[in-house]
Design a protein around this motif. Sequence first.
Motif, PDB file in Angstrom:
ATOM      1  N   LEU A   1       7.472  10.883  18.708  1.00 46.54           N
ATOM      2  CA  LEU A   1       6.921  12.189  19.086  1.00 46.54           C
ATOM      3  C   LEU A   1       5.677  12.039  19.948  1.00 46.54           C
ATOM      4  O   LEU A   1       5.294  12.967  20.653  1.00 46.54           O
ATOM      5  CB  LEU A   1       6.552  12.988  17.827  1.00 46.54           C
ATOM      6  CG  LEU A   1       7.691  13.299  16.866  1.00 46.54           C
ATOM      7  CD1 LEU A   1       7.160  13.983  15.620  1.00 46.54           C
ATOM      8  CD2 LEU A   1       8.729  14.168  17.543  1.00 46.54           C
ATOM      9  N   ALA A   2       5.032  10.875  19.858  1.00 49.33           N
ATOM     10  CA  ALA A   2       3.722  10.715  20.508  1.00 49.33           C
ATOM     11  C   ALA A   2       3.800  10.059  21.875  1.00 49.33           C
ATOM     12  O   ALA A   2       2.933  10.297  22.720  1.00 49.33           O
ATOM     13  CB  ALA A   2       2.807   9.883  19.599  1.00 49.33           C
ATOM     14  N   PHE A   3       4.830   9.239  22.120  1.00 52.47           N
ATOM     15  CA  PHE A   3       4.820   8.407  23.324  1.00 52.47           C
ATOM     16  C   PHE A   3       4.632   9.210  24.602  1.00 52.47           C
ATOM     17  O   PHE A   3       3.855   8.835  25.483  1.00 52.47           O
ATOM     18  CB  PHE A   3       6.114   7.581  23.428  1.00 52.47           C
ATOM     19  CG  PHE A   3       6.163   6.788  24.704  1.00 52.47           C
ATOM     20  CD1 PHE A   3       5.423   5.638  24.844  1.00 52.47           C
ATOM     21  CD2 PHE A   3       6.915   7.226  25.787  1.00 52.47           C
ATOM     22  CE1 PHE A   3       5.423   4.918  26.030  1.00 52.47           C
ATOM     23  CE2 PHE A   3       6.929   6.516  26.985  1.00 52.47           C
ATOM     24  CZ  PHE A   3       6.183   5.358  27.095  1.00 52.47           C
TER      25      PHE A   3
ATOM     26  N   GLU B   1      11.192  19.031  16.256  1.00 54.62           N
ATOM     27  CA  GLU B   1      10.865  17.627  16.554  1.00 54.62           C
ATOM     28  C   GLU B   1      11.849  17.053  17.572  1.00 54.62           C
ATOM     29  O   GLU B   1      11.449  16.371  18.514  1.00 54.62           O
ATOM     30  CB  GLU B   1      10.871  16.807  15.263  1.00 54.62           C
ATOM     31  CG  GLU B   1       9.704  17.155  14.348  1.00 54.62           C
ATOM     32  CD  GLU B   1       9.554  16.186  13.203  1.00 54.62           C
ATOM     33  OE1 GLU B   1      10.422  15.316  13.031  1.00 54.62           O
ATOM     34  OE2 GLU B   1       8.542  16.301  12.480  1.00 54.62           O
TER      35      GLU B   1
ATOM     36  N   ALA C   1       6.727   9.130  14.006  1.00 52.87           N
ATOM     37  CA  ALA C   1       5.607   9.650  14.807  1.00 52.87           C
ATOM     38  C   ALA C   1       5.522   9.000  16.197  1.00 52.87           C
ATOM     39  O   ALA C   1       5.218   9.698  17.174  1.00 52.87           O
ATOM     40  CB  ALA C   1       4.303   9.485  14.042  1.00 52.87           C
ATOM     41  N   PRO C   2       5.782   7.669  16.336  1.00 51.64           N
ATOM     42  CA  PRO C   2       5.695   7.094  17.690  1.00 51.64           C
ATOM     43  C   PRO C   2       6.626   7.765  18.687  1.00 51.64           C
ATOM     44  O   PRO C   2       6.294   7.914  19.857  1.00 51.64           O
ATOM     45  CB  PRO C   2       6.096   5.626  17.468  1.00 51.64           C
ATOM     46  CG  PRO C   2       5.781   5.360  16.051  1.00 51.64           C
ATOM     47  CD  PRO C   2       6.045   6.648  15.319  1.00 51.64           C
TER      48      PRO C   2
END
Lengths: 232, 117
Positions: A106-108, A131, A103-104
């Motif tokens: 995809l989120a940064f 993704e 998840a990090p």
Amino acid sequence: MPDVIRALLRGLVASLSIAVGYLPIAFSFGLAAVEAGLSPNATLLISAAVFAGASQFLLIALLVSGAAWWTAVPTVLLMNARHLFYGPALVNRLPARTAPLPAPLLAFGLTDEVFATALSKVDRVPAAERETWLVGLQLGAYSAWLLGTWLGTRLSGRIDLLPDFARDALGFVLPALFLSLLLEIGVARWKMPILVAAASAAVLLAVLPAHHALALGIVAGALANAIARPRA
Amino acid sequence: MNRSVVTIILLCGLGTFLLRWLPLWHARRAADRASTRAGRWRRLFEGVGPAAIAALLAVSLAGYFPQALAPARAAGLILALAAVAASKRWIGGIAWPTLVGALAYGVAMRWVAPALP
């Protein structure tokens, strides 16, 4: 070509429209930060670590004025609070995988423009590649942001060399990008959240700073969609 | 670089990252537990994207409105927005309409607006 590389490259290609918008803004940021007295290294560190357009300009002012961390950090985070909505909204479009990316990763890079571009294009990407495609999209945008910042720190004091029309054009890149994105996702399909969000943000701008008007406009538009849109 | 400046920058970076990561991480776990959200919540999150783009457009255009009150400036703004819409229709994609719209604004402000009354 392996699927992962192909998806990453497709994401990088999709990021070109963001890069077109980011280069001049990041350039202006680099220029403004150095002219305000920050070192080129501190300026690049801001772009590398924060990667959030408007709040970086605010951070320049806070750092230059000597603000303490307990003043500067909450102010910047309040300005970026609208990013809280982006991850949950995107997860709906990312199908469950047996080996999801962390998840990090995809989120940064989920900035306003990356989120808006992802929302408008992700449905056309094969489900299994989404993704990796999103990582490519963020990587392209992040690279353009860092490159623009670096150029700004290097070319500080030389902006006057650009012709007038080019400076005007650079200033209009973001509205043009947002209108393109709006047309891409389909105005007719989303007219309720679009109308409510735009009208709310425009009205609230008269009484609130832009970042608060933006966040409240997003909430109002999303609520309008939840309440008014018929069930599929 | 001054240590307090570096600390502030890194804290701002960490905080902004957490604002992006934690909700995504939480939503992903929730999606694992129940693959379909209740309809209204799903529609709420679906609406965030279009609402965000519309609000961003409204806020980014707001800065032009004091200038756009002058007819010549307003004409330039309308010309640029029309150029985005036209190139979106005829060329498609996002990058070209963005570039065409920005260039149209630059050209309109430099050569068209001054020629208008």
